[in-house]
Design a protein around this motif. Structure first.
Motif: not given
Length: 357
Positions: A211-234
């Motif tokens: 919401a602050a306009g940051i263009s990229t969030l790094s997500v240090g995924a070690g497992d596919p499930t670590d990306l579930v939230l990122a997918s929801q907030l795409r």
């Protein structure tokens, strides 16, 4: 940097990234076999026709201080490991000290960065930094860089004005580890969960930055499930809604209530310290430990002090000599020497090994 157990682990994470709509991969030679595993995984995905519609965007990094010849050799090795003819983004990895900026702007680093773009091997140049506010501001103002990777966190938003300055200049901004380095929010304390009710702390942290306009969030995924939230907030870049605003307000109110008159407001008026103590950064850890019961995280960060070179603070709270030089400068009239002593007593613990180092 966390999917390094095997090439198959990296492949599974990249498949999940593709499915989540993620196409930006950020790595570095310093991250063990990351580049090699990424190159192998990308080759497999391309054979299977799983390229993102926008194509893969890849960022890698080079440490500052190296010679032109060594930098050229390292960049070519990066491209070979990744199986690429060109790198979308090349960052100075850890522009943390004034001499690093001097290297990038005027030294052999300047020649290296110019050569990398001129030769067609790199599309744009940026930097990552764990350095001071002043240093980051200078780097942004230099007009040398097209993007920056900064520590931007829900529980530590002090660099957001720098990020906004970069965005206003048309630079890309990547938030370094808003989950783990942001307070280990993937495994929050029960107190922090309560403070963010009814929103999960990590979701609130991601939304706060988006919401602050940051263009990229790094997500240090070690497992596919670590990306579930990122997918929801795409696509969740809209302003914070009423429920999110209420959760953010509750978070700050709970912290203030627990800290009372001892809360450090991070104004930095106490600096400089004659002993070179990074007073606000030390008291920020105390804020989080007392304010949200993030003891494990704060002890981990505190006990890295002096053990991580220029990647983290080098002087801990025990170095305070109680000279009182900071006291008249504090607009909140904090008993800073007492709070520093309390910080050391609370957070001093057996040192732990860094993920990298």
């Amino acid at each position: 940097m966390r999917a390094l157990a095997s090439p198959d682990q990296m492949l599974s994470v990249l498949r999940a990234a593709h499915d989540a709509g993620i196409n930006h991969l950020e790595t570095a030679p310093a991250y063990g076999p990351s580049e090699r595993f990424l190159g192998q995984a990308l080759e497999r995905l391309e054979e299977e026709g799983l390229d993102p519609a926008e194509g893969w965007v890849i960022t890698s990094k080079l440490l500052p201080g190296i010679s032109l010849d060594e930098g050229q050799r390292q960049l070519k090795a990066i491209l070979q490991r990744l199986g690429r003819s060109k790198l979308d983004n090349l960052a100075v990895h850890g522009l943390n000290r004034p001499e690093h900026l001097e290297w990038a702007l005027h030294g052999e680093g300047a020649a290296l960065l110019d050569w990398s773009v001129r030769s067609g091997l790199v599309e744009q140049i940026g930097f990552s930094s764990h350095g001071s506010q002043e240093l980051i501001g200078e780097a942004i103002a230099s007009e040398r860089f097209g993007f920056c990777n900064l520590h931007l966190h829900l529980l530590d938003p002090q660099r957001l004005p720098l990020a906004r300055r970069a965005l206003e200049r048309g630079m890309g901004v990547l938030a370094i580890s808003p989950a783990d380095k942001g307070g280990r929010l993937q495994d929050p304390s029960p107190t922090l969960v309560e403070d963010c009710t009814p929103i999960q702390p990590l979701r609130l942290a991601y939304r706060f930055l988006l919401a602050a306009g940051i263009s990229t969030l790094s997500v240090g995924a070690g497992d596919p499930t670590d990306l579930v939230l990122a997918s929801q907030l795409r696509a969740a870049c809209e302003p914070l809604g009423p429920e999110e605003e209420n959760a953010l307000s509750r978070l700050m109110q709970q912290r203030a209530a627990r800290l009372g008159d001892d809360q450090c407001h991070q104004c930095r008026e106490c600096l400089p310290c004659p002993q070179q103590l990074p007073i606000p950064d030390l008291l920020r850890l105390r804020n989080l430990a007392v304010g949200h019961d993030l003891i494990g995280f704060c002890q981990e960060r505190y006990n890295l002090i002096g053990r991580a070179g220029h990647w983290w603070e080098e002087i801990d709270a025990d170095a305070c000599r109680r000279c009182g030089d900071c006291l008249p400068r504090c607009p909140h009239q904090l008993a800073i020497p007492d709070l520093l002593r309390d910080t050391h007593q609370r957070l001093k613990a057996a040192p732990r090994r860094r993920l990298w180092g």
